[in-house]
Structure formats: structure tokens, C-alpha cells
Design an enzyme around this catalytic site. Structure first.
Site, PDB file in Angstrom:
ATOM      1  N   LEU A  41      76.456   9.686  25.042  1.00 32.68           N
ATOM      2  CA  LEU A  41      76.033   8.435  25.664  1.00 32.68           C
ATOM      3  C   LEU A  41      74.760   8.683  26.221  1.00 32.68           C
ATOM      4  CD1 LEU A  41      79.339   8.444  27.916  1.00 32.68           C
ATOM      5  CD2 LEU A  41      78.786   7.130  25.720  1.00 32.68           C
ATOM      6  N   GLU A  42      73.908   7.703  25.729  1.00 29.11           N
ATOM      7  CA  GLU A  42      72.436   7.383  26.065  1.00 29.11           C
ATOM      8  C   GLU A  42      72.284   6.276  26.703  1.00 29.11           C
ATOM      9  OE1 GLU A  42      69.213   6.305  26.519  1.00 29.11           O
ATOM     10  OE2 GLU A  42      68.422   6.380  24.488  1.00 29.11           O
TER      11      GLU A  42
END
Length: 492
Positions: A260-261
């Protein structure tokens, strides 16, 4: 098929953008199974695509599953050659892709082609370190034993990419995933669907076997269902915190990796010994490039009181040099935001901050195209701000920057860490040793000294707190796209 779609699209978009007001364009209605990309340049539908139904999704997944064993068995040297060839093909279409990007997401045409150079830099680095990153780990010998650890691909990787840097964010996962022997399914933003098709075209021309790389145009509901599919082995998501929460929930109980960015509210600190001219120039570019629509853009700045006035003056002077205009105007240095609602969100933050005592330094009337009810928004610098204001704590993702005066390093550190986010942070100083020592104390995934808003592909791209989890780029990025398999061989 993709080539003909692109040719038809270009002609179609040119026709649609002529003689229509923004209000008229907004009246175009999409069919239930249709995805429309409305250009922020003029509010017209630039491209539409049919959304994939269940049958198309199932076929796509089946092809990936069928292709994964063969691709896994393909020599790494072959994978490297195909990936490099695909990137070269993308670069050969730089002008057309640059025009498409401008129309889809609003970045000025003078800058859009540069994104592909970043794609090449990141891809070529990941290719260059893939041998070492994916090598089998051989352990010290023991009498009668052979022991080693192999890095095996996960299988099928789902990449969910955003619109703001649509090629760069996607390539962070695509290239290392393919190099590691995974198959990839790309679901790109509805705002930038042609990027997915461009990737597919490049890999197809480069000779990638069928099923190894595919794309799907999907609704949010269908994307959620795909994440829950038993044959998806990893999800790489770049987007909002809310989107990341939805991805985690969709993968809940499946025991698969999720990268998750997410968001950022990235700070910069200008110390009393900084080169103020260079600091202002770097920070303003980091705040307003791409209309501030960058997860690692500078949104809040803390400046030592002894150089505060000088920094503010230089920052304002630099900001006034921007030219707000249509993204297809070669003279424009600041384009529209991606959509009117995004511009309205930033306007609301700014208005609320001013009502709470913030002082604006940019006269919006100097930027003629900046008008309420449009995606066009003038850049803004605010002073007399504090952390009770949303503009200093909530991600803006637009062309606004707040500046606070601080008395010392300790106050700056406390304010920099007073955030639910932690993607990047920057300090500007001539005292390198002190700067590094301060950087050790900042809660962030990447620390910059005398720079900001840049991804070095040799460094791990990661975040802390609500900026996400996992890692892409660098040799460490391969660890998230492979699984270790241990071998213990006993010799009689």
C-alpha cells in the site's frame, strides 16, 4: 487492436473538444457498463471504455494462471531483455503518450514526456539489480548437508495504479514483478485508462508471452471481487488512504501480501544555515509541480525565524512566475487539477484557513483561468498557519503550501512528526552531519537532505503510519514479490 484504438481515440478526442462548452460536455452520460474519462482541460469526455464483465475477468485470470509456470521457468536473462525492449518501445511513443497524459490528467504538455524518462530510469535500475536480488542464497557448508534458499515468484500480481503519475506508479510494481517471474494484471485509474493499454502494447510488441501481462478496465465493485479471487497472490495498490482500507478489507482472510502506497502530508524544514535561494527553488517546485498532485509533494514548510521573511519572499516571487493554462498549451507551466471537485476541495481548505487567521500571499486574479466551478486553480502560499487548520494536517493534493515560523530544531521536529502521514520529509541545511542526525528522528519512509519530491530507484520506496506499508523499488522491492523456499538436502 490497441494501436487502432489509439488512432481512433486521438481523432475522436480532437472532434469532441471542439465547439463544446464545459457545461455541455458535463451533460454526456455514460452507459451502465461504460467508463468515461473526462478531460480536465475542457470538461469533455476524452475517451470511453467498456468495463470488463465477470466473463472477461475470469478469462483474464485463467490466462494468467496458465501462463505463470512457463514464465516462471523462463530464464531471468530473457525476462530482462523483454522488459527492456518494452520500455524502449514506450519511449519511442513519447510524444503521443505525452499528449494523451495532458488530456487525461491535466499536466502541461511541456512536462508529460518526462514521465517516461523516469519510467526508464526505474526500470533499468531494477533490471540491473535483478540478478543479485533474485539469486539463490547459499548457506555455509555443513558435513553431509546442502542448504539453500530460493526466491520463488508469488504467481499472479494485481497492480492497481493511480492517475497522478500513471506510468511511474505502475512501473514500480510491474517491472520487478515480471522480472521475478510473476504474471501481472493491471487495473489502472478510470482517469488514465490509455496508460494500461500503452503498457500492454509495449509488452506485446516486445514479445512477452500471452497471459503474462494483461489489463482490465474495472469498476470499484469488480476490483474488490478480483482482490478476493483465489488466484490473485499479491496486490500492489497506490492511492488514497480510503482506497487502501478497501483493498485491505477485500484481501482480509486470504493471507496474501498487500503493498500500500498511500497518502502524504510531506514536510520540509529550512534551517537558519540553509541556502535560502536553492531551498525556496527546490521546495516551490516540490509543492506545485503537477499542480501539487503528488503523494510526496511538499505541503507544509517550517522555517527558522531568522530566515523566515527571506524564504517567504523568495517563495512568493517564484510562485508568481507560474503560468496557469490549458495542459495542451506549450507555454503553460501549471495545468488544471484532475477534476473540478479536487480543485473545490483545495479551495475549501484555503478558504477555511483564511477564516481561521491564515494570510494568503498570492492574488488569485493574477491567474486569469483560476475560477470556481472549474478544475483550474491558482497556486497559493499561506502564512500564519497552525496545526489546528486542515490545510496543515489533511492531505491537500493540490497547489497550496503552508509556511510556519519555528524557533529551533526541536520545534521543527515536533511539528514535522505531528502528522498521521509519513512518506517523505526534507531538511535544508549546510550542516550535513546535523541534518542527518535530525533525519534519524523524523517519522518517515524517505528522508531527503537539500532535496525533495524525488524517487531514487536504488532506495526503498516505503511509508510509515497512514502513508502505507510494504516496499517497492531498490533490491528490497523484490522481497515483496517473491517468497522464500528453503532446501535442506542430506547426503547419505
Amino acid at each position: 487492436m490497441v494501436k487502432s484504438q489509439q488512432a481512433n481515440l486521438k481523432a475522436k478526442s480532437q472532434v469532441q473538444s471542439q465547439g463544446k462548452s464545459q457545461q455541455e460536455c458535463k451533460g454526456d452520460k455514460a452507459a451502465a457498463n461504460e467508463q468515461q474519462t473526462v478531460s480536465p482541460i475542457d470538461g469533455c469526455v476524452y475517451v470511453s471504455r467498456q468495463l470488463a464483465g465477470k466473463e472477461r475477468v475470469n478469462t483474464c485470470v485463467d490466462r494468467a494462471v496458465q501462463a505463470k509456470l512457463s514464465w516462471q521457468a523462463t530464464a531471468l536473462d530473457t525476462r530482462k531483455v523483454i522488459c527492456q525492449r518494452a520500455i524502449d518501445i514506450l519511449l519511442s511513443h513519447k510524444e503521443e503518450i505525452g499528449l494523451e497524459l495532458s488530456w487525461m490528467m491535466g499536466r502541461p504538455i511541456r512536462y508529460t514526456g518526462g514521465e517516461l524518462h523516469g519510467v526508464a530510469e526505474r526500470s533499468e535500475y531494477m533490471i540491473s539489480v535483478s540478478d543479485e536480488a533474485l539469486t539463490t542464497l547459499t548457506l555455509l557448508e555443513k558435513p553431509g548437508l546442502t542448504r539453500y534458499i530460493k526466491r520463488e515468484p508469488l504467481g499472479v500480481v494485481l497492480v492497481i495504479a493511480p492517475w497522478n503519475y500513471p506510468f511511474l506508479t505502475a512501473v514500480n510494481a510491474i517491472i520487478p514483478a515480471l522480472l521475478a517471474g510473476n504474471c501481472v494484471i493491471l487495473k489502472h485509474s478510470a482517469q488514465t485508462p490509455l496508460c494500461a493499454e500503452r503498457f500492454y502494447q509495449a509488452f506485446d510488441e516486445a514479445g512477452l508471452p500471452e497471459g503474462v501481462f494483461q489489463f482490465l478496465h474495472l469498476s470499484h465493485e469488480s476490483t474488490t471481487e478480483l482482490i478476493g479471487c483465489k488466484d490473485i497472490n499479491y496486490v500492489a495498490f497506490t492511492g488514497s488512504v480510503e482506497g487502501g482500507i478497501r483493498v485491505e478489507k477485500a484481501a482480509l482472510g486470504r493471507f496474501i501480501g498487500v503493498g500500500l502506497e498511500l497518502g502524504g502530508k510531506d514536510p520540509a524544514y529550512v534551517r537558519q544555515d540553509a541556502d535560502i535561494e536553492k531551498a525556496a527553488e527546490t521546495i516551490i517546485d516540490g509543492a506545485f509541480f503537477n499542480s501539487g498532485q503528488s503523494c510526496c509533494g511538499i505541503e507544509r514548510v517550517y522555517v527558522h525565524r531568522s530566515v523566515y521573511d527571506e524564504f517567504v519572499a523568495q517563495s512568493v516571487a517564484l510562485t508568481l512566475q507560474y503560468k496557469l493554462g490549458r495542459a495542451d498549451d506549450p507555454d503553460a507551466t501549471l495545468g488544471p487539477m484532475v477534476r473540478t471537485s479536487a480543485a473545490d476541495f483545495v479551495r475549501a481548505q484555503v478558504k477555511e484557513a483564511i477564516e481561521q487567521g491564515a494570510v494568503p500571499h498570492i492574488d488569485e486574479s493574477l491567474f486569469e483561468m483560476s475560477k470556481e466551478g472549474t478544475a483550474y486553480l491558482a497556486p497559493q502560499i499561506l502564512t500564519q498557519v497552525n496545526h489546528q487548520m486542515r490545510v496543515m494536517t489533511e492531505e491537500s493534493f493540490g497547489p497550496v503550501m503552508g509556511i510556519m515560523k519555528v524557533s529551533d530544531d526541536q520545534e521543527a521536529l515536533e511539528l514535522m512528526n505531528d502528522s498521521p502521514f509519513g512518506l517523505t520529509a526534507s531538511i535544508f541545511t549546510k550542516d550535513i552531519e546535523t541534518g542527518i542526525a535530525l533525519g534519524e528522528l523524523i517519522e518517515t519512509g524517505t528522508f531527503f537532505l537539500n532535496r525533495c519530491d524525488y524517487l531514487d530507484p536504488a532506495l526503498a520506496w516505503t511509508g510509515v503510519k497512514q502513508s502505507g506499508r510494504g516496499c517497492s523499488l531498490s533490491q528490497l522491492g523484490f522481497d515483496y514479490l517473491t517468497r522464500p523456499k528453503s532446501f535442506y538436502i542430506k547426503h547419505d
